[in-house]
Write a protein that holds these residues in place. Sequence first.
Motif, PDB file in Angstrom:
ATOM      1  N   LEU A 113      20.813  35.218   2.293  1.00 16.39           N
ATOM      2  CA  LEU A 113      21.884  34.459   1.672  1.00 16.39           C
ATOM      3  C   LEU A 113      22.321  35.128   0.365  1.00 16.39           C
ATOM      4  N   PHE A 114      21.362  35.642  -0.396  1.00 14.97           N
ATOM      5  CA  PHE A 114      21.700  36.403  -1.593  1.00 14.97           C
ATOM      6  C   PHE A 114      22.484  37.664  -1.229  1.00 14.97           C
ATOM      7  N   LEU A 133      29.584  28.560   3.790  1.00 11.50           N
ATOM      8  CA  LEU A 133      28.972  27.255   4.037  1.00 11.50           C
ATOM      9  C   LEU A 133      27.493  27.412   4.372  1.00 11.50           C
ATOM     10  N   ALA A 134      27.161  28.439   5.188  1.00 14.42           N
ATOM     11  CA  ALA A 134      25.756  28.690   5.533  1.00 14.42           C
ATOM     12  C   ALA A 134      24.947  29.036   4.294  1.00 14.42           C
ATOM     13  N   VAL A 135      25.546  29.812   3.380  1.00 10.60           N
ATOM     14  CA  VAL A 135      24.859  30.155   2.133  1.00 10.60           C
ATOM     15  C   VAL A 135      24.566  28.895   1.325  1.00 10.60           C
ATOM     16  N   CYS A 136      25.571  28.014   1.207  1.00  7.13           N
ATOM     17  CA  CYS A 136      25.385  26.773   0.450  1.00  7.13           C
ATOM     18  C   CYS A 136      24.321  25.887   1.087  1.00  7.13           C
ATOM     19  N   VAL A 137      24.354  25.776   2.409  1.00  8.71           N
ATOM     20  CA  VAL A 137      23.356  24.968   3.117  1.00  8.71           C
ATOM     21  C   VAL A 137      21.959  25.556   2.899  1.00  8.71           C
ATOM     22  N   GLY A 138      21.863  26.886   2.918  1.00  9.06           N
ATOM     23  CA  GLY A 138      20.566  27.524   2.692  1.00  9.06           C
ATOM     24  C   GLY A 138      19.992  27.199   1.335  1.00  9.06           C
ATOM     25  N   PHE A 139      20.846  27.177   0.326  1.00 13.65           N
ATOM     26  CA  PHE A 139      20.351  26.848  -1.008  1.00 13.65           C
ATOM     27  C   PHE A 139      20.020  25.364  -1.133  1.00 13.65           C
ATOM     28  N   VAL A 140      20.649  24.532  -0.325  1.00 12.19           N
ATOM     29  CA  VAL A 140      20.218  23.134  -0.250  1.00 12.19           C
ATOM     30  C   VAL A 140      18.781  23.073   0.282  1.00 12.19           C
ATOM     31  N   GLY A 141      18.484  23.948   1.267  1.00 16.45           N
ATOM     32  CA  GLY A 141      17.118  24.033   1.779  1.00 16.45           C
ATOM     33  C   GLY A 141      16.133  24.425   0.700  1.00 16.45           C
ATOM     34  N   VAL A 142      16.549  25.330  -0.188  1.00 13.68           N
ATOM     35  CA  VAL A 142      15.691  25.710  -1.314  1.00 13.68           C
ATOM     36  C   VAL A 142      15.400  24.499  -2.196  1.00 13.68           C
ATOM     37  N   LEU A 143      16.432  23.711  -2.472  1.00 13.73           N
ATOM     38  CA  LEU A 143      16.248  22.517  -3.301  1.00 13.73           C
ATOM     39  C   LEU A 143      15.307  21.521  -2.632  1.00 13.73           C
ATOM     40  N   ILE A 144      15.369  21.433  -1.300  1.00 13.59           N
ATOM     41  CA  ILE A 144      14.465  20.527  -0.583  1.00 13.59           C
ATOM     42  C   ILE A 144      13.016  20.966  -0.763  1.00 13.59           C
ATOM     43  N   VAL A 145      12.797  22.300  -0.739  1.00 13.63           N
ATOM     44  CA  VAL A 145      11.429  22.814  -0.875  1.00 13.63           C
ATOM     45  C   VAL A 145      10.917  22.644  -2.302  1.00 13.63           C
ATOM     46  N   ILE A 146      11.725  23.025  -3.296  1.00 18.66           N
ATOM     47  CA  ILE A 146      11.207  23.034  -4.671  1.00 18.66           C
ATOM     48  C   ILE A 146      11.340  21.675  -5.366  1.00 18.66           C
ATOM     49  N   VAL A 161      12.105  32.687  -5.181  1.00 16.31           N
ATOM     50  CA  VAL A 161      13.573  32.751  -5.140  1.00 16.31           C
ATOM     51  C   VAL A 161      14.059  33.973  -5.909  1.00 16.31           C
ATOM     52  N   LEU A 162      13.483  34.224  -7.078  1.00 17.21           N
ATOM     53  CA  LEU A 162      13.828  35.427  -7.834  1.00 17.21           C
ATOM     54  C   LEU A 162      13.393  36.681  -7.084  1.00 17.21           C
ATOM     55  N   THR A 163      12.272  36.592  -6.382  1.00 22.56           N
ATOM     56  CA  THR A 163      11.832  37.704  -5.540  1.00 22.56           C
ATOM     57  C   THR A 163      12.891  38.025  -4.499  1.00 22.56           C
ATOM     58  N   ALA A 164      13.421  36.997  -3.861  1.00 21.89           N
ATOM     59  CA  ALA A 164      14.451  37.196  -2.836  1.00 21.89           C
ATOM     60  C   ALA A 164      15.702  37.843  -3.424  1.00 21.89           C
ATOM     61  N   PHE A 165      16.065  37.454  -4.651  1.00 20.48           N
ATOM     62  CA  PHE A 165      17.231  38.040  -5.302  1.00 20.48           C
ATOM     63  C   PHE A 165      17.008  39.535  -5.564  1.00 20.48           C
ATOM     64  N   LEU A 166      15.848  39.896  -6.091  1.00 24.59           N
ATOM     65  CA  LEU A 166      15.551  41.313  -6.341  1.00 24.59           C
ATOM     66  C   LEU A 166      15.469  42.094  -5.033  1.00 24.59           C
ATOM     67  N   TYR A 167      14.952  41.447  -3.989  1.00 27.61           N
ATOM     68  CA  TYR A 167      14.884  42.103  -2.679  1.00 27.61           C
ATOM     69  C   TYR A 167      16.290  42.378  -2.161  1.00 27.61           C
ATOM     70  N   ALA A 168      17.204  41.431  -2.362  1.00 24.53           N
ATOM     71  CA  ALA A 168      18.592  41.643  -1.939  1.00 24.53           C
ATOM     72  C   ALA A 168      19.201  42.823  -2.696  1.00 24.53           C
ATOM     73  N   SER A 280      19.974  28.572   8.254  1.00 22.36           N
ATOM     74  CA  SER A 280      21.099  29.174   7.546  1.00 22.36           C
ATOM     75  C   SER A 280      21.045  30.695   7.625  1.00 22.36           C
ATOM     76  N   GLY A 281      19.849  31.252   7.444  1.00 25.90           N
ATOM     77  CA  GLY A 281      19.705  32.701   7.531  1.00 25.90           C
ATOM     78  C   GLY A 281      20.042  33.229   8.909  1.00 25.90           C
ATOM     79  N   LEU A 282      19.592  32.540   9.939  1.00 22.17           N
ATOM     80  CA  LEU A 282      19.903  32.953  11.308  1.00 22.17           C
ATOM     81  C   LEU A 282      21.402  32.889  11.577  1.00 22.17           C
ATOM     82  N   TYR A 283      22.054  31.865  11.039  1.00 22.82           N
ATOM     83  CA  TYR A 283      23.506  31.760  11.246  1.00 22.82           C
ATOM     84  C   TYR A 283      24.231  32.908  10.551  1.00 22.82           C
ATOM     85  N   VAL A 284      23.801  33.258   9.335  1.00 20.18           N
ATOM     86  CA  VAL A 284      24.418  34.372   8.618  1.00 20.18           C
ATOM     87  C   VAL A 284      24.253  35.669   9.414  1.00 20.18           C
TER      88      VAL A 284
END
Length: 296
Positions: A113-114, A133-146, A161-168, A280-284
């Motif tokens: 998503l990043f 929309l998939a990106v936004c939904v994915g970040f909603v999933g992040v909010l559900i987890v944290i 999450v910061l790890t994922a950003f640096l990986y992107a 969301s990731g699979l849809y992207v």
Amino acid sequence: MQGVVTRTEGNPTAGIVLMCVGVASLSANDALAKFLVSDYSPLQILFLRNVIALPFAILLTLKMGGAGALRSRRPAAHLVRGVLWIGATLLFFTSFIYLDLAEATALIFVAPLFITAISAAFLKERVGPRRWLAVCVGFVGVLIVIRPGASAFQPASMLPVLTAFLYALLMFSARWVDARESVWTMLLYLTGASAFLSAFIVPFVWVPVQPGDLWYFAAIALFGTAGMTMMTQAFRLAPAAIVAPMDYTAIVWATAFGWLIWAEVPDRAAFYGAGVIIASGLYVIWRERRVDLSQG
């Protein structure tokens, strides 16, 4: 989620098998890191893993790419990639101190998503409304987890999450590498640059390694190198749209390792959030494949 790779021959079945085994190997690598992080700094774990893995990476590069693959035309680009890789790994390993293995693994899956968001913001690539929309939904999933604001919220949840950003960013930095360099050269220099750069800092956090732990450090180097190699080969044997979704099997392995070793059982919200992130990731991935086909 690998960098730029070159397809060599079509063998989807072999690609799927290699991807699954590679993901399992990297999950074992993460479990070993979580086991070691209680006694050693994440930086020391990273340094020793890369130092032990470097000779094998050199041999692998020689075998797969020949002596020419040992040379890089843009070594500075590899140093930058090494900095990104060190940052991502340190953040991820540090999260193991505070989070369950499955929870940390689920959160890192926001990387695709990043990648989509960065490609639109900085590379001016066209991203349609459905992918946004998939990106936004994915970040909603992040909010559900944290669960920010809830009593169960942990600030350490932001580390994956910061790890994922640096990986992107690491994936995009592959564009700075000379296009003539093979993926084996990229893997070699990523390992070497990480070992070289971390060597300047590791003396400040170094603690003597217990003899019995040497096997764990050897194992983490073995699983890490084997996992990256098999996943790289998977992308060479089959289309990314086929093998990339197999990356999400890591949540199964992370849950299993967490339960078997530390008796960790993710709560219901973590499972729900992970499901939203993965969907969301699979849809992207699917939409990007559709776009590539329409433009091809």
